[in-house]
Design a protein around this motif. Structure first.
Motif, PDB file in Angstrom:
ATOM      1  N   TYR A   1       0.838  -1.196   0.000  1.00 16.43           N
ATOM      2  CA  TYR A   1       0.000   0.000   0.000  1.00 16.43           C
ATOM      3  C   TYR A   1       0.875   1.249   0.000  1.00 16.43           C
ATOM      4  O   TYR A   1       1.960   1.256   0.591  1.00 16.43           O
ATOM      5  CB  TYR A   1      -0.912   0.024   1.227  1.00 16.43           C
ATOM      6  CG  TYR A   1      -1.910  -1.108   1.262  1.00 16.43           C
ATOM      7  CD1 TYR A   1      -3.107  -1.026   0.557  1.00 16.43           C
ATOM      8  CD2 TYR A   1      -1.652  -2.262   2.000  1.00 16.43           C
ATOM      9  CE1 TYR A   1      -4.022  -2.063   0.598  1.00 16.43           C
ATOM     10  CE2 TYR A   1      -2.564  -3.307   2.036  1.00 16.43           C
ATOM     11  CZ  TYR A   1      -3.746  -3.199   1.333  1.00 16.43           C
ATOM     12  OH  TYR A   1      -4.649  -4.235   1.361  1.00 16.43           O
ATOM     13  N   ALA A   2       0.365   2.299  -0.648  1.00 17.53           N
ATOM     14  CA  ALA A   2       1.089   3.575  -0.643  1.00 17.53           C
ATOM     15  C   ALA A   2       1.114   4.168   0.765  1.00 17.53           C
ATOM     16  O   ALA A   2       2.038   4.895   1.125  1.00 17.53           O
ATOM     17  CB  ALA A   2       0.428   4.553  -1.615  1.00 17.53           C
ATOM     18  N   ALA A   3       0.087   3.862   1.558  1.00 17.72           N
ATOM     19  CA  ALA A   3       0.017   4.350   2.938  1.00 17.72           C
ATOM     20  C   ALA A   3      -0.774   3.361   3.771  1.00 17.72           C
ATOM     21  O   ALA A   3      -1.579   2.582   3.243  1.00 17.72           O
ATOM     22  CB  ALA A   3      -0.634   5.734   2.988  1.00 17.72           C
ATOM     23  N   SER A   4      -0.542   3.385   5.070  1.00 22.48           N
ATOM     24  CA  SER A   4      -1.334   2.578   5.997  1.00 22.48           C
ATOM     25  C   SER A   4      -1.377   3.307   7.332  1.00 22.48           C
ATOM     26  O   SER A   4      -0.490   4.113   7.645  1.00 22.48           O
ATOM     27  CB  SER A   4      -0.742   1.168   6.167  1.00 22.48           C
ATOM     28  OG  SER A   4       0.558   1.253   6.723  1.00 22.48           O
ATOM     29  N   ALA A   5      -2.399   3.043   8.117  1.00 27.92           N
ATOM     30  CA  ALA A   5      -2.537   3.666   9.432  1.00 27.92           C
ATOM     31  C   ALA A   5      -3.414   2.794  10.307  1.00 27.92           C
ATOM     32  O   ALA A   5      -4.429   2.266   9.842  1.00 27.92           O
ATOM     33  CB  ALA A   5      -3.148   5.069   9.305  1.00 27.92           C
ATOM     34  N   HIS A   6      -3.003   2.634  11.561  1.00 25.22           N
ATOM     35  CA  HIS A   6      -3.787   1.878  12.549  1.00 25.22           C
ATOM     36  C   HIS A   6      -4.081   0.453  12.061  1.00 25.22           C
ATOM     37  O   HIS A   6      -5.157  -0.093  12.335  1.00 25.22           O
ATOM     38  CB  HIS A   6      -5.088   2.609  12.871  1.00 25.22           C
ATOM     39  CG  HIS A   6      -4.880   4.022  13.328  1.00 25.22           C
ATOM     40  ND1 HIS A   6      -4.490   4.332  14.615  1.00 25.22           N
ATOM     41  CD2 HIS A   6      -4.999   5.200  12.662  1.00 25.22           C
ATOM     42  CE1 HIS A   6      -4.385   5.655  14.727  1.00 25.22           C
ATOM     43  NE2 HIS A   6      -4.682   6.204  13.562  1.00 25.22           N
ATOM     44  N   GLY A   7      -3.151  -0.130  11.311  1.00 25.01           N
ATOM     45  CA  GLY A   7      -3.329  -1.489  10.827  1.00 25.01           C
ATOM     46  C   GLY A   7      -4.208  -1.616   9.603  1.00 25.01           C
ATOM     47  O   GLY A   7      -4.529  -2.733   9.185  1.00 25.01           O
ATOM     48  N   VAL A   8      -4.610  -0.488   8.997  1.00 30.71           N
ATOM     49  CA  VAL A   8      -5.476  -0.497   7.822  1.00 30.71           C
ATOM     50  C   VAL A   8      -4.655  -0.129   6.586  1.00 30.71           C
ATOM     51  O   VAL A   8      -4.011   0.924   6.553  1.00 30.71           O
ATOM     52  CB  VAL A   8      -6.646   0.505   7.982  1.00 30.71           C
ATOM     53  CG1 VAL A   8      -7.565   0.445   6.766  1.00 30.71           C
ATOM     54  CG2 VAL A   8      -7.413   0.224   9.265  1.00 30.71           C
ATOM     55  N   GLY A   9      -4.671  -0.992   5.577  1.00 35.01           N
ATOM     56  CA  GLY A   9      -4.046  -0.652   4.301  1.00 35.01           C
ATOM     57  C   GLY A   9      -4.909   0.361   3.569  1.00 35.01           C
ATOM     58  O   GLY A   9      -6.115   0.161   3.429  1.00 35.01           O
ATOM     59  N   LEU A  10      -4.310   1.448   3.114  1.00 32.29           N
ATOM     60  CA  LEU A  10      -5.080   2.580   2.587  1.00 32.29           C
ATOM     61  C   LEU A  10      -4.905   2.749   1.084  1.00 32.29           C
ATOM     62  O   LEU A  10      -3.777   2.720   0.561  1.00 32.29           O
ATOM     63  CB  LEU A  10      -4.677   3.871   3.302  1.00 32.29           C
ATOM     64  CG  LEU A  10      -4.920   3.873   4.815  1.00 32.29           C
ATOM     65  CD1 LEU A  10      -4.380   5.162   5.435  1.00 32.29           C
ATOM     66  CD2 LEU A  10      -6.408   3.708   5.135  1.00 32.29           C
ATOM     67  N   ILE A  11      -6.029   2.955   0.407  1.00 32.47           N
ATOM     68  CA  ILE A  11      -6.066   3.205  -1.027  1.00 32.47           C
ATOM     69  C   ILE A  11      -6.208   4.712  -1.237  1.00 32.47           C
ATOM     70  O   ILE A  11      -7.068   5.352  -0.632  1.00 32.47           O
ATOM     71  CB  ILE A  11      -7.251   2.470  -1.684  1.00 32.47           C
ATOM     72  CG1 ILE A  11      -7.174   0.965  -1.391  1.00 32.47           C
ATOM     73  CG2 ILE A  11      -7.288   2.737  -3.177  1.00 32.47           C
ATOM     74  CD1 ILE A  11      -5.921   0.293  -1.900  1.00 32.47           C
ATOM     75  N   PRO A  12      -5.388   5.314  -2.097  1.00 34.14           N
ATOM     76  CA  PRO A  12      -5.424   6.775  -2.251  1.00 34.14           C
ATOM     77  C   PRO A  12      -6.697   7.273  -2.915  1.00 34.14           C
ATOM     78  O   PRO A  12      -7.432   6.523  -3.558  1.00 34.14           O
ATOM     79  CB  PRO A  12      -4.201   7.067  -3.127  1.00 34.14           C
ATOM     80  CG  PRO A  12      -3.932   5.785  -3.860  1.00 34.14           C
ATOM     81  CD  PRO A  12      -4.348   4.688  -2.931  1.00 34.14           C
TER      82      PRO A  12
END
Length: 371
Positions: A345-356
């Motif tokens: 993933y380009a980013a992740s936070a709090h264990g969540v893979g994030l899609i832009p």
């Protein structure tokens, strides 16, 4: 035409094995793509399958592989645009991997944890290989975390809400945490792009219409908005809405404009809304008060719904990549089933893979009006 087809009877696996000169176990291995078959034997079996026009039933494949080749999807939020695109992508990836989808839809107003549990029990009876949960509200997210299922689960959600990610993790049994993946849209990154853009246009006074507080996307956008407004020295007033509907946003914007008119206080130079339907209501209210967009007040939405580019003026908004979200969710399911690699993933936070998400600039956003 073969004798079986003349008789109207489907050929069996044993007849395929007899024609290919192998055991029925070998035929089963070929059907289930087992590596323990030589290329020559595999081609001979496939030729017999083609000749006999043999079609293995899903139940036979399940018995042979101990898998049903079915994914159970439970989805909420269907009144909005995004989940439809996400589900379409999920189904496309599943089909490409010869997997079936079994789908149950949830209604947010009528949702109960017992209904969710019943849907999971139904999928358990179908022997689904994995669960995908689209959980837009805190209540659905909690149910998806709490439910005790022995198969992999992928939860599509947002990073913030009334239920924190750490509290959600504590709801799961320890063994279930290792079989769980979480994916979502990068709401925070999208709101940072919005704040940066309105800042470049000189806006320092803003009105923010928040979405319903029990929706995790709305909660994440609001937390991001408040923090980013403080960091960028933007004077922000938040109007909390109880729905995503244009009608409520229209009524609340009228009320705000009337209050500004009575008090004689300075109006904000930009209105940012938590979704495009709210922006539609805001634009109507501004037009009816003879307030020009963007010459007097700019407007920014979120979601890039169909027709956002046809509004007057065309709406500046955020375009979440819902199709990529669905693809990522299904790839996570395949990974948990041992059929795919780790998703990057380009980013992740709090264990969540994030899609832009992409900020789409149109004519509804302009510079701060000259006094």
């Amino acid at each position: 035409m073969t004798e079986n087809r003349r008789a109207g009877r489907r050929p069996s696996m044993f007849e395929v094995a007899k024609m290919a000169g192998v055991s029925h176990q070998t035929v089963s291995r070929v059907i289930n793509d087992s590596p323990d078959v030589s290329p020559t034997t595999r081609e001979r079996v496939r030729e017999a399958i083609r000749t006999l026009d043999y079609h293995p039933s899903n139940s036979a494949r399940a018995l042979a592989s101990r898998r049903s080749h079915t994914i159970g999807l439970i989805a909420g939020g269907l009144r909005l645009f995004g989940p439809i695109s996400t589900i379409t992508a999920i189904e496309g990836v599943a089909r490409a991997h010869s997997l079936f989808m079994s789908v149950s839809l949830l209604s947010e107003p009528d949702f109960t944890p017992s209904e969710f549990r019943a849907m999971c029990d139904s999928f358990d009876e179908q022997n689904v290989d994995a669960f995908l949960f689209l959980t837009p509200t805190d209540e659905m997210f909690a149910a998806a975390c709490r439910v005790d299922v022995s198969r992999p689960r992928v939860i599509v959600t947002s990073t913030h809400g009334g239920l924190s990610m750490s509290a959600a993790g504590r709801m799961m049994h320890v063994e279930n945490r290792h079989r769980t993946a979480l994916v979502g849209i990068d709401q925070w990154g999208a709101m940072a792009d919005v704040m940066a853009l309105i800042g470049r246009y000189g806006h320092r006074s803003a009105l923010y219409l928040a979405g319903p507080s029990n929706w995790r996307d709305a909660a994440t956008r609001m937390v991001a908005w408040r923090k980013l407004a403080a960091e960028h020295s933007v004077a922000s007033r938040v109007v909390q809405c109880s729905s995503w509907d244009a009608s409520e946003a229209y009524a609340r914007m009228n009320h705000v404009l009337d209050r500004f008119g009575f008090s004689g206080s300075t109006k904000p130079t930009v209105v940012v809304t938590a979704n495009d339907a709210q922006a539609v209501g805001v634009i109507r209210a501004l037009h009816e008060h003879r307030i020009r967009i963007p010459q007097d007040i700019s407007v920014v939405g979120f979601d890039d719904i169909s027709g956002a580019d046809e509004l007057y003026p065309p709406l500046t908004t955020v375009r979440p990549r819902f199709h990529e979200l669905g693809t990522a969710a299904m790839r996570e399911a395949l990974r948990l089933l041992g059929e795919g690699e780790e998703t990057v993933y380009a980013a992740s936070a709090h264990g969540v893979g994030l899609i832009p998400a992409e900020l789409v600039q149109r004519a509804s956003l302009g510079p701060v009006p000259i006094a």
